[in-house]
Design a protein around this motif. Structure first.
Motif, PDB file in Angstrom:
ATOM      1  N   VAL A  34      43.577  35.972  37.788  1.00 41.38           N
ATOM      2  CA  VAL A  34      42.261  35.527  36.916  1.00 41.38           C
ATOM      3  C   VAL A  34      42.528  34.568  36.344  1.00 41.38           C
ATOM      4  N   SER A  35      41.939  33.832  35.363  1.00 38.72           N
ATOM      5  CA  SER A  35      41.704  33.072  34.184  1.00 38.72           C
ATOM      6  C   SER A  35      41.410  34.070  33.059  1.00 38.72           C
ATOM      7  N   ALA A  47      42.363  32.112  23.334  1.00 38.12           N
ATOM      8  CA  ALA A  47      43.392  32.678  23.613  1.00 38.12           C
ATOM      9  C   ALA A  47      42.895  32.033  25.482  1.00 38.12           C
ATOM     10  N   PHE A  48      43.509  31.096  25.839  1.00 40.40           N
ATOM     11  CA  PHE A  48      43.782  31.171  27.244  1.00 40.40           C
ATOM     12  C   PHE A  48      44.510  31.345  27.900  1.00 40.40           C
ATOM     13  N   ARG A  49      45.115  32.636  29.074  1.00 40.40           N
ATOM     14  CA  ARG A  49      45.252  32.053  30.146  1.00 40.40           C
ATOM     15  C   ARG A  49      45.446  32.407  31.794  1.00 40.40           C
ATOM     16  N   ARG A  50      45.705  31.121  32.396  1.00 39.89           N
ATOM     17  CA  ARG A  50      45.517  30.674  34.049  1.00 39.89           C
ATOM     18  C   ARG A  50      46.659  31.861  35.042  1.00 39.89           C
ATOM     19  N   ALA A  54      46.029  31.926  40.417  1.00 37.53           N
ATOM     20  CA  ALA A  54      44.331  32.008  40.583  1.00 37.53           C
ATOM     21  C   ALA A  54      44.129  30.383  40.721  1.00 37.53           C
ATOM     22  N   VAL A  55      42.192  30.132  41.529  1.00 35.62           N
ATOM     23  CA  VAL A  55      42.239  29.001  41.917  1.00 35.62           C
ATOM     24  C   VAL A  55      41.944  28.451  40.553  1.00 35.62           C
ATOM     25  N   LEU A  56      41.849  26.987  40.588  1.00 34.83           N
ATOM     26  CA  LEU A  56      42.065  26.304  39.467  1.00 34.83           C
ATOM     27  C   LEU A  56      40.629  26.393  39.134  1.00 34.83           C
ATOM     28  N   ILE A  57      39.298  26.221  39.654  1.00 32.11           N
ATOM     29  CA  ILE A  57      37.875  26.462  39.032  1.00 32.11           C
ATOM     30  C   ILE A  57      37.779  27.500  38.266  1.00 32.11           C
ATOM     31  N   SER A  58      38.327  28.590  38.219  1.00 30.99           N
ATOM     32  CA  SER A  58      39.095  29.800  37.742  1.00 30.99           C
ATOM     33  C   SER A  58      38.796  30.168  35.694  1.00 30.99           C
ATOM     34  N   GLY A  59      39.658  28.487  35.808  1.00 27.69           N
ATOM     35  CA  GLY A  59      39.370  28.490  34.510  1.00 27.69           C
ATOM     36  C   GLY A  59      38.496  27.718  33.531  1.00 27.69           C
ATOM     37  N   GLU A  60      37.485  26.949  34.454  1.00 29.31           N
ATOM     38  CA  GLU A  60      36.287  26.609  33.475  1.00 29.31           C
ATOM     39  C   GLU A  60      35.430  27.650  33.913  1.00 29.31           C
ATOM     40  N   THR A  61      35.561  28.585  34.526  1.00 30.61           N
ATOM     41  CA  THR A  61      34.218  29.839  34.946  1.00 30.61           C
ATOM     42  C   THR A  61      34.628  31.002  34.099  1.00 30.61           C
ATOM     43  N   SER A  62      36.309  30.954  33.692  1.00 33.43           N
ATOM     44  CA  SER A  62      35.956  31.767  32.742  1.00 33.43           C
ATOM     45  C   SER A  62      35.732  31.583  31.315  1.00 33.43           C
TER      46      SER A  62
END
Length: 141
Positions: A34-35, A47-50, A54-62
């Motif tokens: 996950v992200s 904070a942010f962590r991918r 994790a699928v790349l789009i998970s950063g945007e969706t999180s």
């Protein structure tokens, strides 16, 4: 008659790290990459962590899930029906030029009854993301 305002401690970088760690542990326990995004009460990134897997789009969706939970002070899982045709917020996703996302995985963070931020998780099924975000908030409490 005077009113006393009690200061509530804001979400700190230590809190944000704890939220990310707890969400990632929950996801790892379920075998999901996950992200995780944590925003403060003003919507600023704390904070942010991918996960590497994790699928790349998970950063945007999180991030969008966290923002939506923060702005509406509600878990995104509770808002999914509200944006369906005929729902209270049906036009909201297209009415605003903001990154709202009505998919489970965003949860507001409260301290002493006050909104201090939000956490968003993306990468798993919506129900999984919601459970990971909820676990993170519970771990902080």
């Amino acid at each position: 008659m005077s009113t006393t305002t009690v200061a509530v401690a804001p979400l700190t970088s230590q809190d944000a790290d704890a939220l990310v760690t707890a969400a990632r542990r929950a996801a790892e326990g379920a075998g999901v990459a996950v992200s995780v995004t944590v925003l403060d009460a003003g919507g600023h990134l704390l904070a942010f962590r991918r996960d590497d897997r994790a699928v790349l789009i998970s950063g945007e969706t999180s991030t969008r899930k966290a923002y939506t939970a923060l702005q509406l002070d509600a878990p995104t899982a509770d808002l999914v029906e509200a944006v369906q045709p005929g729902g209270l917020f049906h036009t909201l996703p297209t009415a605003l030029d903001r990154p709202l996302l009505f998919i489970a995985g965003g949860v507001p963070v409260h301290r002493d009854g006050r909104l201090i931020g939000a956490v968003g998780v993306g990468g798993g099924a919506p129900e999984q993301d919601h459970s990971f975000a909820t676990a993170a908030v519970a771990a902080l409490a």
